[in-house]
Design a protein around this motif. Structure first.
Motif, PDB file in Angstrom:
ATOM      1  N   PRO A 291       0.806  -1.229   0.000  1.00 44.66           N
ATOM      2  CA  PRO A 291       0.000   0.000   0.000  1.00 44.66           C
ATOM      3  C   PRO A 291       0.845   1.288   0.000  1.00 44.66           C
ATOM      4  CG  PRO A 291      -0.168  -1.137   2.125  1.00 44.66           C
ATOM      5  CD  PRO A 291       0.626  -2.032   1.220  1.00 44.66           C
ATOM      6  N   LEU A 292       2.121   1.210   0.342  1.00 46.36           N
ATOM      7  CA  LEU A 292       2.957   2.420   0.439  1.00 46.36           C
ATOM      8  C   LEU A 292       3.852   2.646  -0.786  1.00 46.36           C
ATOM      9  CD1 LEU A 292       4.413   2.006   4.085  1.00 46.36           C
ATOM     10  CD2 LEU A 292       2.274   3.115   3.410  1.00 46.36           C
ATOM     11  N   ALA A 293       3.806   1.730  -1.776  1.00 40.92           N
ATOM     12  CA  ALA A 293       4.835   1.747  -2.825  1.00 40.92           C
ATOM     13  C   ALA A 293       4.914   3.057  -3.608  1.00 40.92           C
ATOM     14  CB  ALA A 293       4.580   0.586  -3.779  1.00 40.92           C
ATOM     15  N   GLN A 294       6.148   3.503  -3.856  1.00 44.78           N
ATOM     16  CA  GLN A 294       6.448   4.692  -4.672  1.00 44.78           C
ATOM     17  C   GLN A 294       7.423   4.272  -5.772  1.00 44.78           C
ATOM     18  OE1 GLN A 294       5.239   7.873  -3.780  1.00 44.78           O
ATOM     19  NE2 GLN A 294       4.122   6.904  -2.095  1.00 44.78           N
ATOM     20  N   ASP A 295       7.834   5.236  -6.608  1.00 42.97           N
ATOM     21  CA  ASP A 295       8.759   4.926  -7.713  1.00 42.97           C
ATOM     22  C   ASP A 295      10.049   4.281  -7.227  1.00 42.97           C
ATOM     23  OD1 ASP A 295       6.915   5.893  -9.381  1.00 42.97           O
ATOM     24  OD2 ASP A 295       7.913   7.813  -9.785  1.00 42.97           O
ATOM     25  N   ILE A 296      10.581   4.810  -6.148  1.00 41.16           N
ATOM     26  CA  ILE A 296      11.887   4.324  -5.652  1.00 41.16           C
ATOM     27  C   ILE A 296      11.846   2.817  -5.359  1.00 41.16           C
ATOM     28  CG2 ILE A 296      11.365   4.992  -3.254  1.00 41.16           C
ATOM     29  CD1 ILE A 296      14.329   5.365  -2.791  1.00 41.16           C
ATOM     30  N   CYS A 297      10.691   2.305  -4.979  1.00 36.97           N
ATOM     31  CA  CYS A 297      10.562   0.897  -4.590  1.00 36.97           C
ATOM     32  C   CYS A 297      10.814  -0.029  -5.777  1.00 36.97           C
ATOM     33  CB  CYS A 297       9.198   0.638  -3.987  1.00 36.97           C
ATOM     34  SG  CYS A 297       8.840   1.725  -2.582  1.00 36.97           S
ATOM     35  N   ALA A 298      10.542   0.442  -6.999  1.00 39.87           N
ATOM     36  CA  ALA A 298      10.793  -0.360  -8.200  1.00 39.87           C
ATOM     37  C   ALA A 298      12.254  -0.256  -8.616  1.00 39.87           C
ATOM     38  CB  ALA A 298       9.890   0.100  -9.331  1.00 39.87           C
ATOM     39  N   GLN A 299      12.921   0.818  -8.203  1.00 40.39           N
ATOM     40  CA  GLN A 299      14.285   1.073  -8.672  1.00 40.39           C
ATOM     41  C   GLN A 299      15.352   0.521  -7.742  1.00 40.39           C
ATOM     42  OE1 GLN A 299      13.703   5.238  -8.830  1.00 40.39           O
ATOM     43  NE2 GLN A 299      12.285   5.045 -10.566  1.00 40.39           N
ATOM     44  N   LYS A 300      15.081   0.567  -6.465  1.00 35.17           N
ATOM     45  CA  LYS A 300      16.130   0.284  -5.506  1.00 35.17           C
ATOM     46  C   LYS A 300      15.706  -0.788  -4.508  1.00 35.17           C
ATOM     47  CE  LYS A 300      19.358   2.941  -2.780  1.00 35.17           C
ATOM     48  NZ  LYS A 300      19.078   3.361  -1.413  1.00 35.17           N
ATOM     49  N   ILE A 301      16.564  -1.792  -4.310  1.00 32.01           N
ATOM     50  CA  ILE A 301      16.285  -2.791  -3.278  1.00 32.01           C
ATOM     51  C   ILE A 301      16.465  -2.138  -1.912  1.00 32.01           C
ATOM     52  CG2 ILE A 301      17.066  -4.967  -2.240  1.00 32.01           C
ATOM     53  CD1 ILE A 301      17.993  -5.824  -5.039  1.00 32.01           C
ATOM     54  N   PRO A 302      15.453  -2.172  -1.069  1.00 30.25           N
ATOM     55  CA  PRO A 302      15.619  -1.528   0.243  1.00 30.25           C
ATOM     56  C   PRO A 302      16.698  -2.231   1.069  1.00 30.25           C
ATOM     57  CG  PRO A 302      13.533  -2.718   0.155  1.00 30.25           C
ATOM     58  CD  PRO A 302      14.117  -2.792  -1.225  1.00 30.25           C
ATOM     59  N   GLU A 303      17.465  -1.434   1.740  1.00 34.93           N
ATOM     60  CA  GLU A 303      18.580  -1.933   2.539  1.00 34.93           C
ATOM     61  C   GLU A 303      18.049  -2.629   3.808  1.00 34.93           C
ATOM     62  OE1 GLU A 303      22.202   0.246   4.910  1.00 34.93           O
ATOM     63  OE2 GLU A 303      20.811   1.448   3.732  1.00 34.93           O
ATOM     64  N   TRP A 304      18.714  -3.685   4.231  1.00 39.18           N
ATOM     65  CA  TRP A 304      18.382  -4.384   5.487  1.00 39.18           C
ATOM     66  C   TRP A 304      19.045  -3.602   6.599  1.00 39.18           C
ATOM     67  CZ3 TRP A 304      15.124  -7.534   7.572  1.00 39.18           C
ATOM     68  CH2 TRP A 304      15.440  -8.421   8.598  1.00 39.18           C
ATOM     69  N   ARG A 305      18.261  -2.840   7.370  1.00 40.58           N
ATOM     70  CA  ARG A 305      18.881  -1.921   8.331  1.00 40.58           C
ATOM     71  C   ARG A 305      18.275  -2.063   9.722  1.00 40.58           C
ATOM     72  NH1 ARG A 305      15.239   2.669   8.573  1.00 40.58           N
ATOM     73  NH2 ARG A 305      13.609   2.279   7.048  1.00 40.58           N
ATOM     74  N   GLU A 306      19.045  -1.673  10.706  1.00 44.63           N
ATOM     75  CA  GLU A 306      18.587  -1.714  12.095  1.00 44.63           C
ATOM     76  C   GLU A 306      17.850  -0.405  12.370  1.00 44.63           C
ATOM     77  OE1 GLU A 306      21.740  -2.593  14.838  1.00 44.63           O
ATOM     78  OE2 GLU A 306      20.349  -3.195  16.428  1.00 44.63           O
ATOM     79  N   ALA A 307      16.541  -0.418  12.171  1.00 47.84           N
ATOM     80  CA  ALA A 307      15.749   0.809  12.264  1.00 47.84           C
ATOM     81  C   ALA A 307      15.641   1.280  13.716  1.00 47.84           C
ATOM     82  CB  ALA A 307      14.363   0.576  11.695  1.00 47.84           C
ATOM     83  N   ARG A 308      15.501   0.316  14.604  1.00 44.31           N
ATOM     84  CA  ARG A 308      15.558   0.580  16.052  1.00 44.31           C
ATOM     85  C   ARG A 308      16.510  -0.445  16.617  1.00 44.31           C
ATOM     86  NH1 ARG A 308       9.299   0.452  17.482  1.00 44.31           N
ATOM     87  NH2 ARG A 308       8.597   2.181  16.187  1.00 44.31           N
ATOM     88  N   LYS A 309      16.860  -0.268  17.882  1.00 42.12           N
ATOM     89  CA  LYS A 309      17.800  -1.208  18.476  1.00 42.12           C
ATOM     90  C   LYS A 309      17.237  -2.635  18.387  1.00 42.12           C
ATOM     91  CE  LYS A 309      20.690  -1.269  22.640  1.00 42.12           C
ATOM     92  NZ  LYS A 309      21.832  -1.871  22.159  1.00 42.12           N
ATOM     93  N   HIS A 310      18.032  -3.531  17.814  1.00 39.91           N
ATOM     94  CA  HIS A 310      17.663  -4.947  17.649  1.00 39.91           C
ATOM     95  C   HIS A 310      16.412  -5.158  16.795  1.00 39.91           C
ATOM     96  CE1 HIS A 310      20.693  -5.554  20.600  1.00 39.91           C
ATOM     97  NE2 HIS A 310      19.986  -5.122  21.621  1.00 39.91           N
TER      98      HIS A 310
END
Ligand SMILES: Nc1ncnc2c1ncn2[C@@H]1O[C@H](COP(=O)(O)OP(=O)(O)O)[C@@H](O)[C@H]1O
Ligand SMILES: [Mg+2]
Length: 318
Positions: A291-310
């Motif tokens: 439901p949130l998809a934008q143009d960038i979502c088709a272009q770039k693989i989202p990085e696996w990141r630590e958004a909050r601790k653990h």
């Protein structure tokens, strides 16, 4: 500080299907700590079993690494070491009907692993170990003579657990161990696994699609979608504050025991079907249903990141 027992780094497992590659697992990174239960959830076909089987070395990885206790299990491990690790890591399978040979007695099924991994033991000692294991999983000595087809689903899964324990493992991959069982039996088997974990200091990778049971048994939960990991956090946090839109959709489908809250529960229905892992969407795998998809979502693989601790997530907007 808890110690890392299993480290999975950028793991890929692709299968050749005709001329194409089926990307069953595509760049997955996570750790499992000593003594914990990590739950692994996601819809059928998202790659959960393939992750488990690749950790166990039943499949060799297309690329990436699996370290167990600091040892690289995928690359350049000697035959002798492989045998050693094969007893440290055991698997419990989903279907207790097909995973036990109906022509073998319970004694023979459980003894098989003992013979290979503890060959110094006498036959009588091996029998004794089988009897003790049967008691441990809530069966008894008299069951040893019988054939697996004589048992109910729940009892067969207990036999499967005894077989896994026979070689004194440290780490158990339980691949949907309760999915084929009656609901009334599921909690018994999960409780048995929990007790065994406490007694023996076991570490679990608990694969499931039933989210409520996963929450109950797991310290942390990882969520997969179409070969990728989308989120990983401590169970409580994941269920209370999911960050990824796919996790939110999965959670919204879980009934809440409190009737007042249950009435207000809003279900998120995802559009469309899961795409094929042979031809997955570019960029974020989930974008075609998000439901949130934008143009960038088709272009770039989202990085696996630590958004909050653990708390890890792969989403441009989480
Ligand atoms: N041995 C195999 N050969 C080809 N494709 C496979 C093999 N094992 C699994 N797959 C495919 O890999 C994907 C992931 O499967 P699997 O790991 O079994 O998913 P899950 O356990 O989450 O249901 C699926 O598309 C499945 O069809
Ligand atoms: Mg599976």
């Amino acid at each position: 500080m808890k110690q890392k027992l299993v480290e999975v780094k950028n793991l890929k497992k692709h299968f050749k299907v005709g001329k194409k590659q089926l990307k069953a697992v595509d760049d997955v990174t996570f750790d499992i700590y000593q003594g914990e239960t990590l739950g692994l959830v996601g819809e059928s076909g998202c790659g959960k079993s393939t992750v488990g089987r690749t950790i166990l070395n039943l499949y060799s990885a297309t690329s990436g690494e699996v370290h167990y206790d600091g040892v690289d299990l995928q690359n350049g491990i000697s035959k002798k070491d492989r045998k050693k690790y094969q007893s440290k890591i055991q698997m419990i399978f989903q279907d207790p009907y097909s995973s036990l040979d109906p022509r073998m007695t319970v004694m023979d099924i459980i003894k098989e692993g003992i013979k290979i991994h503890r060959p110094m033991m006498s036959d009588a000692e091996q029998n004794q170990v089988v009897y003790e294991l049967l008691e441990l999983v809530g069966l008894n000595k008299t069951h040893a003579k019988r054939f697996s087809h004589e048992f109910s689903g729940g009892q067969r899964q207990r036999i499967g657990i005894a077989r896994a324990l026979a070689v004194n493992p440290e780490f158990i991959i339980a691949d949907e161990p309760i999915a084929a069982l009656d609901v009334s039996i599921q909690a018994q088997v999960v409780n048995l696994l929990k007790e065994l974990q406490k007694e023996r200091g076991l570490t679990y990778l608990f694969i499931a699609h039933d989210l409520s049971m996963v929450k109950y048994i797991s310290d942390r939960v990882a969520v997969m979608y179409l070969g990728s990991m989308v989120e990983l956090a401590e169970s409580e946090e994941l269920y209370e504050e999911p960050l990824h839109p796919y996790t939110k959709a999965l959670m919204s489908a879980v009934p809440i025991p409190d009737p007042d809250i249950e009435l207000k529960r809003e279900r998120i229905i995802l559009k469309g079907d899961i795409p094929s892992p042979i031809d997955p969407p570019s960029g974020c795998r989930f974008r075609t249903r998000c439901p949130l998809a934008q143009d960038i979502c088709a272009q770039k693989i989202p990085e696996w990141r630590e958004a909050r601790k653990h708390h890890y997530v792969a989403c441009h907007f989480a």
